[in-house]
Design a protein around this motif. Structure first.
Motif, short mmCIF file in Angstrom:
data_model
loop_
_atom_site.label_atom_id
_atom_site.label_comp_id
_atom_site.label_asym_id
_atom_site.label_seq_id
_atom_site.Cartn_x
_atom_site.Cartn_y
_atom_site.Cartn_z
N ARG A 248 36.27 32.90 37.49
CA ARG A 248 36.72 31.55 37.77
C ARG A 248 38.14 31.38 37.25
O ARG A 248 38.60 32.13 36.39
CB ARG A 248 35.78 30.55 37.11
CG ARG A 248 34.37 30.63 37.69
CD ARG A 248 33.46 29.66 37.04
NE ARG A 248 33.83 28.31 37.47
CZ ARG A 248 33.08 27.25 37.29
NH1 ARG A 248 31.92 27.36 36.67
NH2 ARG A 248 33.46 26.07 37.70
N PHE A 249 38.82 30.38 37.79
CA PHE A 249 40.20 30.08 37.41
C PHE A 249 40.32 29.94 35.89
O PHE A 249 41.20 30.53 35.27
CB PHE A 249 40.64 28.79 38.11
CG PHE A 249 42.08 28.46 37.97
CD1 PHE A 249 43.01 28.91 38.88
CD2 PHE A 249 42.53 27.66 36.92
CE1 PHE A 249 44.36 28.59 38.76
CE2 PHE A 249 43.86 27.34 36.78
CZ PHE A 249 44.78 27.81 37.70
N SER A 250 39.41 29.18 35.29
CA SER A 250 39.46 28.94 33.84
C SER A 250 39.25 30.22 33.05
O SER A 250 39.80 30.39 31.97
CB SER A 250 38.44 27.88 33.43
OG SER A 250 37.13 28.28 33.79
N GLU A 251 38.45 31.15 33.57
CA GLU A 251 38.26 32.43 32.90
C GLU A 251 39.55 33.26 32.91
O GLU A 251 39.85 33.94 31.94
CB GLU A 251 37.16 33.24 33.59
CG GLU A 251 35.76 32.70 33.41
CD GLU A 251 34.75 33.56 34.13
OE1 GLU A 251 34.07 34.36 33.46
OE2 GLU A 251 34.66 33.44 35.38
N LEU A 252 40.28 33.19 34.02
CA LEU A 252 41.53 33.95 34.13
C LEU A 252 42.59 33.43 33.16
O LEU A 252 43.42 34.20 32.68
CB LEU A 252 42.06 33.89 35.56
CG LEU A 252 41.20 34.59 36.62
CD1 LEU A 252 41.72 34.28 38.01
CD2 LEU A 252 41.15 36.08 36.37
N ARG A 253 42.54 32.16 32.86
CA ARG A 253 43.55 31.57 31.97
C ARG A 253 43.46 32.12 30.55
O ARG A 253 44.45 32.13 29.83
CB ARG A 253 43.40 30.03 31.90
CG ARG A 253 43.57 29.28 33.18
CD ARG A 253 44.97 28.88 33.57
NE ARG A 253 45.92 28.49 32.57
CZ ARG A 253 46.23 27.26 32.22
NH1 ARG A 253 45.61 26.24 32.78
NH2 ARG A 253 47.16 27.02 31.32
N VAL A 254 42.29 32.60 30.13
CA VAL A 254 42.11 33.08 28.75
C VAL A 254 42.98 34.31 28.47
O VAL A 254 43.82 34.28 27.58
CB VAL A 254 40.62 33.34 28.43
CG1 VAL A 254 40.45 33.95 27.06
CG2 VAL A 254 39.84 32.02 28.53
N PRO A 255 42.82 35.43 29.21
CA PRO A 255 43.67 36.58 28.90
C PRO A 255 45.11 36.41 29.39
O PRO A 255 46.01 37.11 28.93
CB PRO A 255 42.98 37.74 29.62
CG PRO A 255 42.22 37.10 30.72
CD PRO A 255 41.81 35.75 30.21
N LEU A 256 45.33 35.48 30.31
CA LEU A 256 46.67 35.24 30.85
C LEU A 256 47.27 34.01 30.19
O LEU A 256 47.79 33.11 30.85
CB LEU A 256 46.59 35.04 32.37
CG LEU A 256 45.97 36.18 33.18
CD1 LEU A 256 45.80 35.80 34.63
CD2 LEU A 256 46.80 37.43 33.04
N ALA A 257 47.24 33.99 28.88
CA ALA A 257 47.61 32.80 28.11
C ALA A 257 49.03 32.33 28.38
O ALA A 257 49.32 31.15 28.26
CB ALA A 257 47.44 33.07 26.62
#
Length: 126
Positions: A45-54
């Motif tokens: 999900r979009f929100s999951e991608l935001r974690v490692p792509l801080a």
């Protein structure tokens, strides 16, 4: 020892039908390689991608995902749920980039120190 001039470069050295300059996912998009790596193990999900792509903004992530979808590298799936859910996953075409990415990572691990040393040496000389 005499130095000979190399042969002139032919006009067709970079043929017009070579697709490399038009393959945008190969480097012109700053986040593409990282996004591909994040999707390697399956849909996210979009929100999951935001974690490692801080370091990426939501706007840039959305633009990157949209352009990668247009290139056929990933697929966006909307689920008819409340609240709405959207997942991104690599396509078979996108998965073909994993091997070259692994090769570039291996090259970087082996050669990064030498590259950085050459760069520093060059900077000292200028």
């Amino acid at each position: 020892m005499t130095q000979t001039d190399p042969a002139p470069l032919p006009a067709d050295l970079l043929p017009a039908d070579c697709p490399v300059p038009s393959v945008p996912v190969l480097g012109s998009r700053k986040w593409a390689w990282r996004i591909i790596r994040c999707l390697e193990d399956g849909p996210r999900r979009f929100s999951e991608l935001r974690v490692p792509l801080a370091g990426i903004t939501a706007k840039v992530l959305a633009e990157s995902l949209r352009s990668m979808e247009q290139d056929g590298v990933l697929v966006r799936t909307e689920f008819d749920e409340n609240p709405p859910r959207v997942e991104y996953a690599l396509t078979p075409l996108g998965r073909t980039l994993l091997g070259p990415m692994d090769a570039m990572c291996a090259w970087s691990r082996e050669n990064l120190a030498g590259l950085l040393a050459a760069r520093a040496e060059h900077e000292r000389g200028h």
